[in-house]
Design an enzyme around this catalytic site. Structure first.
Site, PDB file in Angstrom:
ATOM      1  N   ASP A  40     -56.781   7.231 -14.406  1.00 20.14           N
ATOM      2  CA  ASP A  40     -55.408   7.193 -14.503  1.00 20.14           C
ATOM      3  C   ASP A  40     -54.657   8.422 -13.688  1.00 20.14           C
ATOM      4  OD1 ASP A  40     -53.129   5.206 -15.914  1.00 20.14           O
ATOM      5  OD2 ASP A  40     -52.481   7.408 -15.921  1.00 20.14           O
ATOM      6  N   ALA A  66     -57.176  10.842 -11.319  1.00 15.52           N
ATOM      7  CA  ALA A  66     -57.240  10.661  -9.904  1.00 15.52           C
ATOM      8  C   ALA A  66     -56.112   9.935  -9.334  1.00 15.52           C
ATOM      9  CB  ALA A  66     -58.542   9.848  -9.429  1.00 15.52           C
ATOM     10  N   ASP A  67     -55.699  10.162  -7.856  1.00 17.65           N
ATOM     11  CA  ASP A  67     -54.539   9.700  -7.213  1.00 17.65           C
ATOM     12  C   ASP A  67     -55.129   8.739  -6.323  1.00 17.65           C
ATOM     13  OD1 ASP A  67     -52.327   8.726  -5.604  1.00 17.65           O
ATOM     14  OD2 ASP A  67     -51.557  10.737  -5.198  1.00 17.65           O
ATOM     15  N   VAL A  68     -55.083   7.433  -6.447  1.00 24.20           N
ATOM     16  CA  VAL A  68     -56.054   6.527  -5.773  1.00 24.20           C
ATOM     17  C   VAL A  68     -55.348   6.233  -4.393  1.00 24.20           C
ATOM     18  CG1 VAL A  68     -56.711   5.109  -7.768  1.00 24.20           C
ATOM     19  CG2 VAL A  68     -54.551   4.539  -6.758  1.00 24.20           C
ATOM     20  N   TYR A 162     -43.557  -4.543  -3.575  1.00 24.80           N
ATOM     21  CA  TYR A 162     -44.308  -4.907  -4.539  1.00 24.80           C
ATOM     22  C   TYR A 162     -45.037  -6.159  -4.187  1.00 24.80           C
ATOM     23  CZ  TYR A 162     -46.598  -5.898  -9.081  1.00 24.80           C
ATOM     24  OH  TYR A 162     -47.415  -6.054  -9.950  1.00 24.80           O
ATOM     25  N   SER A 165     -47.333  -5.632  -1.035  1.00 20.57           N
ATOM     26  CA  SER A 165     -48.524  -4.867  -1.437  1.00 20.57           C
ATOM     27  C   SER A 165     -49.361  -5.900  -2.264  1.00 20.57           C
ATOM     28  CB  SER A 165     -48.070  -3.820  -2.210  1.00 20.57           C
ATOM     29  OG  SER A 165     -47.690  -4.072  -3.667  1.00 20.57           O
TER      30      SER A 165
END
Length: 254
Positions: A40, A66-68, A162, A165
């Site tokens: 997350d 983590a920053d995906v 959204y 995406s």
């Protein structure tokens, strides 16, 4: 005592694990014997998820921040998970996602880009990095599940970013499935309908009531119901399924 369940002996990487659908997926997969790598943007949220998972003597779970949407962060994540578990995850669910809802004519470029970066680019980066690691490790039985949305199929007012995406996630999933099938990696998507999550908690009750009236089953979905669909696609019970976009919507827009 050896782990039991249809995911016994497998390691599963779950993004967006701190809340909502991602959190439910961690719980359902752990129930079925998987070791969980909960990821997350908030390490505290991921840790909270891990703390609530069923424990077994032979299984350990780990939390990661983590920053995906950043390739370096994703690459570091895959290495860290591999080091922690001493194996590469052979199951992944890409559940990390955000919304920045407003009418298209009022939407800022920044809000469009941010949603695309997390929801679509983030899904691409994890698919790419993990698939490279799986292939490098010589694994020939892996499953990736990407969380899209019914909005990616139908569109939705106030969600140009959204919906775009999530439509992209469907296209990415189908392409990845074609390219990776001969490598032993199955890639599928789940399209939730309106589901009870922190994202929908902020929707006004009047709007939720209107939406519920459109759903043939007469209610919103629960995160656990989405998680069970992901479990099927992650497990060997779906061994001949790849490139699928499975709608879990209570019949909405069927």
């Amino acid at each position: 005592m050896a782990a039991t369940g249809i995911l016994a002996g497998r390691t599963a990487l779950i993004t967006g694990a701190g809340s909502g659908i991602g959190k439910a997926i961690c719980s359902v997969f752990a129930r079925e014997g998987a070791a969980i790598a909960a990821v997350d943007i908030s390490k505290d949220a991921a840790l909270q998820t891990i703390d609530n998972l069923p424990t077994r003597p032979s299984i350990s779970h780990h939390a990661y921040c983590a920053d995906v949407s950043v390739s370096g962060s994703v690459n570091d994540l895959i290495l860290n998970v591999q080091t922690s578990f001493n194996t590469i995850p052979t199951i992944a669910v890409n559940s990390a996602g955000i919304t920045r809802d407003t009418a298209m004519l009022k939407m800022s470029e920044e809000d469009f880009d941010k949603v695309m970066d997390v929801n679509l680019k983030g899904t691409f980066l994890v698919n790419q990095a993990l698939s490279r690691a799986i292939i490098s490790a010589g694994v020939t039985n892996a499953s990736i599940v990407n969380i899209s949305s019914i909005s990616g199929k139908t569109g939705n007012r106030g969600q140009a970013n959204y919906s775009a995406s999530k439509a992209g996630v469907i296209g990415l999933t189908k392409t990845a499935a074609m390219e990776l099938a001969r490598k032993g990696i199955r890639v599928n998507a789940v399209l939730p309908g309106f589901t009870e999550t922190p994202m929908t908690d902020v929707v006004p009750d009047k709007i939720k009531q209107m939406v519920t009236m459109l759903i043939p089953m007469g209610r919103m979905g629960k995160p656990e119901e989405i998680a069970e669909a992901c479990l099927f696609l992650a497990s060997d019970r779906s061994s001949y399924i790849t490139g699928c976009a499975l709608e879990v919507t209570g019949g909405l827009f069927a």
